[in-house]
Design an enzyme around this catalytic site. Structure first.
Site, PDB file in Angstrom:
ATOM      1  N   ASP A 304      -0.365   1.347  -6.309  1.00 46.78           N
ATOM      2  CA  ASP A 304      -0.960   1.067  -7.618  1.00 46.78           C
ATOM      3  C   ASP A 304       0.051   1.425  -8.693  1.00 46.78           C
ATOM      4  OD1 ASP A 304      -2.529   0.823  -9.924  1.00 46.78           O
ATOM      5  OD2 ASP A 304      -4.331   1.543  -8.918  1.00 46.78           O
ATOM      6  N   ARG A 306      -0.308   0.526 -12.064  1.00 43.89           N
ATOM      7  CA  ARG A 306      -0.871   0.251 -13.381  1.00 43.89           C
ATOM      8  C   ARG A 306      -0.601   1.384 -14.375  1.00 43.89           C
ATOM      9  NH1 ARG A 306      -6.721  -1.709 -11.274  1.00 43.89           N
ATOM     10  NH2 ARG A 306      -6.205  -0.093  -9.734  1.00 43.89           N
TER      11      ARG A 306
END
Length: 373
Positions: A304, A306
């Site tokens: 991830d 983000r």
């Protein structure tokens, strides 16, 4: 909620942010840049470099060049285990530099893997910043890197090259979030929420805008329902059955329409932050047997990537200080909380498998820890 700096110039002045923007553009064009640090480096992405870029590195380097890869990608190229927690693994490159086609194949596992035998060497200082440039450019994080000659800028070959501080590349995601501003707002009645509004946000890089889908007046609520949704071109727009993104987006809007209030923050962070092209590459690897997590890592990305500081800045601009978070992902709760978002409740947001995304949802539960099934 932690207040982000409203003046990015206080930490990254205009000339320096411009240098980061230019470095990202140069990386996408395959043009080397100089990483300014105690031990300066000349760097260029393996994915985009051409013969001229390699010639410049040959001309301006003050030592042997290496190919920097993430540990997960390096292990596949070397076909043996490496130090998984290292910031980067450096592979020796012959001089004159190896051909561009081989570099691209070493960077991209979706290409036919006809590769020479590489040997490892100690990665140079600032390796993390070098790979960060590739990620900021939404390219594969695989960089050709060499120490640069003293006085490189005064040489004809280096006169037009850009220098960017390594520290500025590493600080850029947070500074980008702190520069976010509202640029447009309009009523957009939706089928499931007739009083919906869209508010567009843009950061100082003038890149792709982030959107807030506002239903009712969530800022007037003590803790409104909020969905942090990363854009998914294939799922949200095309209705792809490979994921559950489309149903999650439409389901969030419908629920907020029923409640009369809520906000969906639609972040321009495709594929958990790796970008659309890399997500499509990950799909190719999934078709060959890898799951979502292993496909991302095979490309050199983390599970991830983000930047949730963007969400924190958007909520602050919207006047929303506490939220009920619509998610199945405990790690998203932790990530948002670390950015200063006060979450008073996690609200489940589960949709049944469709016969195509069953293994995708199973991976979410077993390997990402989503509370589903």
């Amino acid at each position: 909620m932690t207040k982000l700096a409203q003046n990015p110039g206080s930490t990254l002045g205009t000339p320096r942010t411009r240098a980061v923007h230019r470095a990202i553009a140069e990386a996408r064009r395959g043009v080397p840049v100089v990483l300014a640090a105690k031990h300066p480096l000349i760097i260029v992405p393996a994915e985009t470099v051409g013969a001229e870029g390699l010639r410049l590195i040959d001309t301006l380097s003050n030592g042997p060049a290496v190919l920097l890869l993430s540990p997960s990608r390096a292990a596949a190229v070397l076909q043996h285990e490496v130090e998984a927690k290292a910031p980067a693994i450096a592979l020796k490159l012959a001089r004159p530099l190896i051909d561009t086609e081989t570099l691209k194949r070493a960077a991209d596992p979706t290409l036919e893997q006809i590769l020479p035998r590489f040997e490892t060497t100690a990665p140079p200082p600032e390796s993390e910043a070098a790979l960060a440039l590739g990620k900021l450019a939404r390219l594969l994080p695989a960089m050709v890197v060499a120490p640069v000659k003293p006085g490189w800028a005064s040489q004809k070959a280096g006169a037009d090259l850009l220098a960017v501080p390594a520290a500025d590349l590493l600080a850029y995601p947070l500074n980008l979030a702190s520069s976010l501003t509202r640029v447009a707002e309009v009523a957009v009645p939706l089928d499931a929420a007739r009083d919906a509004r869209l508010i567009a946000f843009r950061a100082l890089d003038q890149g792709i805008e982030h959107m807030a889908i506002i239903v009712g007046h969530p800022e007037a609520q003590e803790a409104p329902l909020v969905r942090i949704h990363s854009e998914c071109f294939t799922g949200d727009l095309l209705g792809s059955l490979r994921c559950d993104c489309g149903p999650q987006l439409q389901g969030a809007i419908a629920r907020m329409g029923r409640e009369g209030n809520g906000a969906v923050l639609y972040l321009a962070q495709e594929g958990r932050g790796i970008g659309l092209i890399n997500k499509l590459r990950a799909y190719t690897l999934q078709d060959e047997g890898l799951d979502t997590l292993d496909a991302n890592r095979a490309l050199g990305w983390e599970a991830d990537e983000r930047n949730f500081h963007i969400a924190a800045a958007m909520l602050e601009a919207l006047g929303i200080h506490k939220i009920r978070l619509l998610t199945n992902n405990p790690e998203k709760v932790k990530g948002l909380a670390a950015c200063g978002i006060e979450i008073v409740e996690r609200v489940p947001h589960e949709f049944a498998p469709n016969g195509v995304n069953d293994s995708y949802l199973e991976t979410k539960a077993k390997r990402f820890g989503h509370l589903i099934g």
